[in-house]
Design a protein around this motif. Sequence first.
Motif, PDB file in Angstrom:
ATOM      1  N   GLN A 205       0.833  -1.201   0.000  1.00 49.69           N
ATOM      2  CA  GLN A 205       0.000   0.000   0.000  1.00 49.69           C
ATOM      3  C   GLN A 205       0.873   1.259   0.000  1.00 49.69           C
ATOM      4  O   GLN A 205       1.900   1.294   0.675  1.00 49.69           O
ATOM      5  N   PRO A 206       0.438   2.306  -0.706  1.00 46.59           N
ATOM      6  CA  PRO A 206       1.171   3.569  -0.594  1.00 46.59           C
ATOM      7  C   PRO A 206       1.031   4.130   0.816  1.00 46.59           C
ATOM      8  O   PRO A 206      -0.056   4.068   1.411  1.00 46.59           O
ATOM      9  N   SER A 207       2.100   4.654   1.339  1.00 39.84           N
ATOM     10  CA  SER A 207       2.099   5.116   2.724  1.00 39.84           C
ATOM     11  C   SER A 207       1.096   6.238   2.954  1.00 39.84           C
ATOM     12  O   SER A 207       0.517   6.347   4.040  1.00 39.84           O
ATOM     13  N   TRP A 210      -2.429   4.609   3.589  1.00 35.56           N
ATOM     14  CA  TRP A 210      -2.262   3.371   4.344  1.00 35.56           C
ATOM     15  C   TRP A 210      -3.497   3.048   5.176  1.00 35.56           C
ATOM     16  O   TRP A 210      -4.075   3.918   5.812  1.00 35.56           O
TER      17      TRP A 210
END
Length: 219
Positions: A205-207, A210
Amino acid sequence: MSIRLAMVVGAGRGLGAAVARRFGRSGYDVALIARTQSTLTEIGEALQAEDITAGWTAVDITDDRALRAAITRFGGHAGRIDAVHFNPSAFTGKGPLELSSAELLSDVHLGVASLLTTVQAARPFMSDGGRITATGSVTADRPWVGAASLGVQKAALRNLVASIDASLAPDGIRAATISVNGTIAPGTPFDPTSIAEAIFEAAGQPSDAWRTDVPFDGG
């Protein structure tokens, strides 16, 4: 090219092996930790036969000192730990009127408290981009009366993972549970391979978007 290391704590023949395989097929070396040496050897040799670099060590994960030492050895050998998946849970087939407090605490030690030891031991080897995932369950919200401790473990695990994520996010390390909404079994919508894919995707997942709890409703 630098080594990337993924560690699976509670690596059994089902989901644990599938998670290790999924990370291994994406170029990670894998480290396996569980109680039973014969099971680990079977899984590790199967991964090696697929050209996945795998190492393993048998540890009672409720033995905090032994678990910490095993993780430190793996991290020291690779010089880093990039991903950790925490898989264990204890199953005691007793309802809340039969389950003793000692049994409950023992199960929580295995299924929740050992995550603390895992993260604390792995942290010195993790850096920005590191990921921690854990196998969650719908029983966190819908308790199974016949196994009362399981829901307690999974609810506590989800809470602890959210706390770990909040603590480590400033350093670029993120944590999430993947909450499985069904019974894990091969050949079903809850096949270990499908869940392992969801775990790998959750770790990616992109931070900035998240989620600390990612539901898996079958694949």
